[in-house]
Design a protein around this motif. Sequence first.
Motif, PDB file in Angstrom:
ATOM      1  N   TYR A   1      44.300 -28.519 -48.317  1.00 41.62           N
ATOM      2  CA  TYR A   1      43.205 -28.295 -47.493  1.00 41.62           C
ATOM      3  C   TYR A   1      41.705 -28.698 -47.986  1.00 41.62           C
ATOM      4  O   TYR A   1      40.622 -28.850 -47.138  1.00 41.62           O
ATOM      5  CB  TYR A   1      43.153 -27.005 -46.610  1.00 41.62           C
ATOM      6  CG  TYR A   1      43.972 -27.218 -45.477  1.00 41.62           C
ATOM      7  CD1 TYR A   1      43.519 -27.455 -44.308  1.00 41.62           C
ATOM      8  CD2 TYR A   1      45.252 -26.714 -45.562  1.00 41.62           C
ATOM      9  CE1 TYR A   1      44.194 -27.414 -43.220  1.00 41.62           C
ATOM     10  CE2 TYR A   1      46.248 -26.718 -44.357  1.00 41.62           C
ATOM     11  CZ  TYR A   1      45.619 -27.173 -42.995  1.00 41.62           C
ATOM     12  OH  TYR A   1      46.571 -26.905 -42.158  1.00 41.62           O
TER      13      TYR A   1
ATOM     14  N   GLN B   1      43.238 -40.319 -48.028  1.00 44.96           N
ATOM     15  CA  GLN B   1      43.450 -39.281 -46.829  1.00 44.96           C
ATOM     16  C   GLN B   1      42.245 -39.156 -45.968  1.00 44.96           C
ATOM     17  O   GLN B   1      42.181 -38.905 -44.590  1.00 44.96           O
ATOM     18  CB  GLN B   1      43.836 -37.866 -47.652  1.00 44.96           C
ATOM     19  CG  GLN B   1      45.014 -37.849 -48.187  1.00 44.96           C
ATOM     20  CD  GLN B   1      45.408 -36.739 -48.921  1.00 44.96           C
ATOM     21  OE1 GLN B   1      44.351 -36.136 -49.768  1.00 44.96           O
ATOM     22  NE2 GLN B   1      46.569 -36.162 -48.832  1.00 44.96           N
ATOM     23  N   ARG B   2      41.150 -38.963 -46.436  1.00 43.90           N
ATOM     24  CA  ARG B   2      39.776 -38.995 -45.928  1.00 43.90           C
ATOM     25  C   ARG B   2      39.684 -40.228 -44.888  1.00 43.90           C
ATOM     26  O   ARG B   2      39.128 -39.938 -43.878  1.00 43.90           O
ATOM     27  CB  ARG B   2      38.451 -38.698 -46.738  1.00 43.90           C
ATOM     28  CG  ARG B   2      37.115 -38.306 -46.105  1.00 43.90           C
ATOM     29  CD  ARG B   2      36.231 -38.423 -47.137  1.00 43.90           C
ATOM     30  NE  ARG B   2      36.298 -37.486 -48.384  1.00 43.90           N
ATOM     31  CZ  ARG B   2      35.901 -36.135 -48.096  1.00 43.90           C
ATOM     32  NH1 ARG B   2      35.307 -35.742 -47.000  1.00 43.90           N
ATOM     33  NH2 ARG B   2      36.046 -35.412 -49.312  1.00 43.90           N
TER      34      ARG B   2
ATOM     35  N   MET C   1      41.821 -39.743 -41.807  1.00 45.45           N
ATOM     36  CA  MET C   1      41.278 -38.842 -41.035  1.00 45.45           C
ATOM     37  C   MET C   1      40.217 -39.379 -40.196  1.00 45.45           C
ATOM     38  O   MET C   1      40.168 -39.069 -38.898  1.00 45.45           O
ATOM     39  CB  MET C   1      40.747 -37.446 -41.726  1.00 45.45           C
ATOM     40  CG  MET C   1      41.826 -36.682 -42.467  1.00 45.45           C
ATOM     41  SD  MET C   1      42.855 -35.680 -41.314  1.00 45.45           S
ATOM     42  CE  MET C   1      41.959 -34.136 -41.120  1.00 45.45           C
ATOM     43  N   GLU C   2      39.261 -40.041 -40.697  1.00 48.99           N
ATOM     44  CA  GLU C   2      38.135 -40.560 -39.850  1.00 48.99           C
ATOM     45  C   GLU C   2      38.989 -41.736 -38.868  1.00 48.99           C
ATOM     46  O   GLU C   2      38.536 -41.696 -37.728  1.00 48.99           O
ATOM     47  CB  GLU C   2      37.360 -41.303 -40.932  1.00 48.99           C
ATOM     48  CG  GLU C   2      36.524 -40.537 -41.664  1.00 48.99           C
ATOM     49  CD  GLU C   2      35.870 -41.221 -42.791  1.00 48.99           C
ATOM     50  OE1 GLU C   2      35.987 -42.314 -42.908  1.00 48.99           O
ATOM     51  OE2 GLU C   2      34.862 -40.682 -43.546  1.00 48.99           O
TER      52      GLU C   2
ATOM     53  N   VAL D   1      39.699 -37.457 -36.455  1.00 46.49           N
ATOM     54  CA  VAL D   1      40.177 -35.815 -36.527  1.00 46.49           C
ATOM     55  C   VAL D   1      38.764 -35.292 -36.890  1.00 46.49           C
ATOM     56  O   VAL D   1      38.319 -35.618 -37.876  1.00 46.49           O
ATOM     57  CB  VAL D   1      41.385 -35.768 -37.367  1.00 46.49           C
ATOM     58  CG1 VAL D   1      41.555 -34.013 -37.679  1.00 46.49           C
ATOM     59  CG2 VAL D   1      42.740 -36.179 -37.249  1.00 46.49           C
TER      60      VAL D   1
ATOM     61  N   TYR E   1      37.433 -32.696 -38.742  1.00 45.34           N
ATOM     62  CA  TYR E   1      37.786 -31.593 -39.749  1.00 45.34           C
ATOM     63  C   TYR E   1      36.621 -31.428 -40.618  1.00 45.34           C
ATOM     64  O   TYR E   1      35.870 -32.449 -40.987  1.00 45.34           O
ATOM     65  CB  TYR E   1      38.820 -32.500 -40.394  1.00 45.34           C
ATOM     66  CG  TYR E   1      39.478 -31.442 -41.459  1.00 45.34           C
ATOM     67  CD1 TYR E   1      40.381 -30.670 -41.076  1.00 45.34           C
ATOM     68  CD2 TYR E   1      39.014 -31.442 -42.771  1.00 45.34           C
ATOM     69  CE1 TYR E   1      40.804 -29.502 -42.088  1.00 45.34           C
ATOM     70  CE2 TYR E   1      39.515 -30.714 -43.755  1.00 45.34           C
ATOM     71  CZ  TYR E   1      40.479 -29.682 -43.369  1.00 45.34           C
ATOM     72  OH  TYR E   1      41.131 -28.673 -44.287  1.00 45.34           O
TER      73      TYR E   1
ATOM     74  N   TYR F   1      35.527 -30.139 -44.067  1.00 40.89           N
ATOM     75  CA  TYR F   1      35.941 -30.138 -45.306  1.00 40.89           C
ATOM     76  C   TYR F   1      35.050 -29.126 -46.097  1.00 40.89           C
ATOM     77  O   TYR F   1      34.055 -28.810 -45.876  1.00 40.89           O
ATOM     78  CB  TYR F   1      35.815 -31.419 -46.266  1.00 40.89           C
ATOM     79  CG  TYR F   1      36.603 -32.754 -45.620  1.00 40.89           C
ATOM     80  CD1 TYR F   1      37.775 -32.779 -46.073  1.00 40.89           C
ATOM     81  CD2 TYR F   1      36.089 -33.447 -44.502  1.00 40.89           C
ATOM     82  CE1 TYR F   1      38.580 -33.588 -45.531  1.00 40.89           C
ATOM     83  CE2 TYR F   1      36.842 -34.494 -44.126  1.00 40.89           C
ATOM     84  CZ  TYR F   1      38.144 -34.679 -44.705  1.00 40.89           C
ATOM     85  OH  TYR F   1      39.032 -35.669 -44.154  1.00 40.89           O
TER      86      TYR F   1
END
Length: 207
Positions: A170, A177-178, A181-182, A186, A188, A190
């Motif tokens: 997490y 991965q970043r 997510m974009e 999502v 999120y 960080y």
Amino acid sequence: MPKGSEKLTKARREEIISACEKLYETMNFKDITIKEIGSITSFTRTSIYNYFSTKEEIFLALLQREYELWIEQLQRLRRDRKTMEPLEFAEALAHSLESRKTLLKLMSMNHYDMEENSRIERLTEFKRAYGRSLDEVELCLKQYVPEMTKEARKEFLFSFFPFMYGIYPYTIVSDKQRTAMELAEVDYVYMTIFEITFAEIRKLLNI
């Protein structure tokens, strides 16, 4: 076990574990082999089998060492800081894990493989270290949050330790991965290892 002094055996084991740790900084668990580990030790690859029977045993020993180093940190904390407010303790405990990134990484990845592919005696050694870490955190709670009941301390341990398994994935994310997510849109937030751990400890202590 090879013939020789206990000191030499311990030194060889530590060298193998440290070689594994060095490779783990830039390689993943799957790609690291005993051959790779042996290539950066001062003795032959086949000699490793005198100390560890599988790659997983080496990783388990590394995880055990990380637990033992964390235990030492907590013992120093209890020795050097006789009293602290609960909020101060929450901060100190969060900082102790912030400095144990390898521990958190190993906990979150391949934990089952390490245990299943290690001999029972090696697994028992590891479980002793794990048990001592539970004891040490409980001793910290007794010292710094003395109003907590035994039941409340147990509830803290059985919430906090499972939580630790999720800290690394997490908080440590790759560029890939970043980006994913974009693209997935999502939303999120960080957080750092310290931030997410400090927030959880405060929640568990109701502070």
